[in-house]
Write a protein that holds these residues in place. Structure first.
Motif, PDB file in Angstrom:
ATOM      1  N   LYS A   1       0.838  -1.204   0.000  1.00 24.60           N
ATOM      2  CA  LYS A   1       0.000   0.000   0.000  1.00 24.60           C
ATOM      3  C   LYS A   1       0.880   1.263   0.000  1.00 24.60           C
ATOM      4  O   LYS A   1       0.656   2.175  -0.796  1.00 24.60           O
ATOM      5  CB  LYS A   1      -0.905  -0.020   1.237  1.00 24.60           C
ATOM      6  CG  LYS A   1      -1.754   1.217   1.417  1.00 24.60           C
ATOM      7  CD  LYS A   1      -2.551   1.107   2.702  1.00 24.60           C
ATOM      8  CE  LYS A   1      -3.120   2.441   3.114  1.00 24.60           C
ATOM      9  NZ  LYS A   1      -3.737   2.383   4.437  1.00 24.60           N
ATOM     10  N   ARG A   2       1.893   1.304   0.880  1.00 20.31           N
ATOM     11  CA  ARG A   2       2.777   2.474   0.976  1.00 20.31           C
ATOM     12  C   ARG A   2       3.581   2.663  -0.307  1.00 20.31           C
ATOM     13  O   ARG A   2       3.794   3.784  -0.756  1.00 20.31           O
ATOM     14  CB  ARG A   2       3.737   2.353   2.163  1.00 20.31           C
ATOM     15  CG  ARG A   2       3.068   2.300   3.508  1.00 20.31           C
ATOM     16  CD  ARG A   2       2.445   3.616   3.851  1.00 20.31           C
ATOM     17  NE  ARG A   2       1.770   3.507   5.122  1.00 20.31           N
ATOM     18  CZ  ARG A   2       0.905   4.370   5.570  1.00 20.31           C
ATOM     19  NH1 ARG A   2       0.601   5.426   4.855  1.00 20.31           N
ATOM     20  NH2 ARG A   2       0.329   4.211   6.729  1.00 20.31           N
TER      21      ARG A   2
ATOM     22  N   GLN B   1       1.377   4.257  -2.840  1.00 19.28           N
ATOM     23  CA  GLN B   1       1.235   5.681  -2.575  1.00 19.28           C
ATOM     24  C   GLN B   1       2.474   6.450  -3.046  1.00 19.28           C
ATOM     25  O   GLN B   1       2.371   7.538  -3.607  1.00 19.28           O
ATOM     26  CB  GLN B   1       1.008   5.922  -1.077  1.00 19.28           C
ATOM     27  CG  GLN B   1      -0.330   5.449  -0.586  1.00 19.28           C
ATOM     28  CD  GLN B   1      -0.454   5.495   0.931  1.00 19.28           C
ATOM     29  OE1 GLN B   1       0.540   5.540   1.654  1.00 19.28           O
ATOM     30  NE2 GLN B   1      -1.695   5.478   1.408  1.00 19.28           N
TER      31      GLN B   1
ATOM     32  N   SER C   1       2.444   6.774  -6.804  1.00 22.16           N
ATOM     33  CA  SER C   1       1.501   7.831  -7.213  1.00 22.16           C
ATOM     34  C   SER C   1       2.140   9.199  -7.034  1.00 22.16           C
ATOM     35  O   SER C   1       1.980  10.087  -7.877  1.00 22.16           O
ATOM     36  CB  SER C   1       0.223   7.761  -6.387  1.00 22.16           C
ATOM     37  OG  SER C   1      -0.457   6.563  -6.638  1.00 22.16           O
TER      38      SER C   1
END
Length: 114
Positions: free
Chosen positions: A19-20, A23, A26
């Motif tokens: 998940k990190r 991020q 992105s």
């Protein structure tokens, strides 16, 4: 130099890392190169070190007929120190060596980066 073995992480920790990382990717898409080049990262590891005598210190004068000197077996020192390193997109910024059993806190990192 020996590094630490990778630590085992749980499935939940793996999901959090994915998940990190998503991020961060992105962020990379939306930022300029200059912003990304300002990122500094770091790592720490315990390393063994050995401090052998230079060859010049081991040399001695003797007669050709004299027996060769006996040499003691050289064993590696089991002394460990903590190496902390920081780098950015250009390369290594800082390497710091601390005594074993040094407590690593946010204050420790802040003092190094200051």
């Amino acid at each position: 130099m020996q590094g630490e073995f990778p630590k085992l992480i749980s499935a939940v920790q793996k999901q959090e890392r994915v998940k990190r990382c998503g991020q961060f990717l992105s962020l990379c898409d939306s930022r300029q190169k200059e912003d990304l080049d300002s990122i500094v990262t770091g790592d720490k590891t315990m390393v063994l070190y050995h401090d052998p005598l230079p060859k010049k210190q081991l040399m001695e004068w003797r007669r050709p007929s004299s027996p060769r000197p006996k040499k003691a077996k050289v064993t590696q020192s089991q002394t460990k120190i903590m190496a902390t390193k920081f780098w950015d997109s250009e390369g290594i910024l800082l390497v710091d060596f601390e005594e074993r059993n040094t407590t690593v806190t946010g204050e420790y990192y802040a003092s190094l980066l200051h």
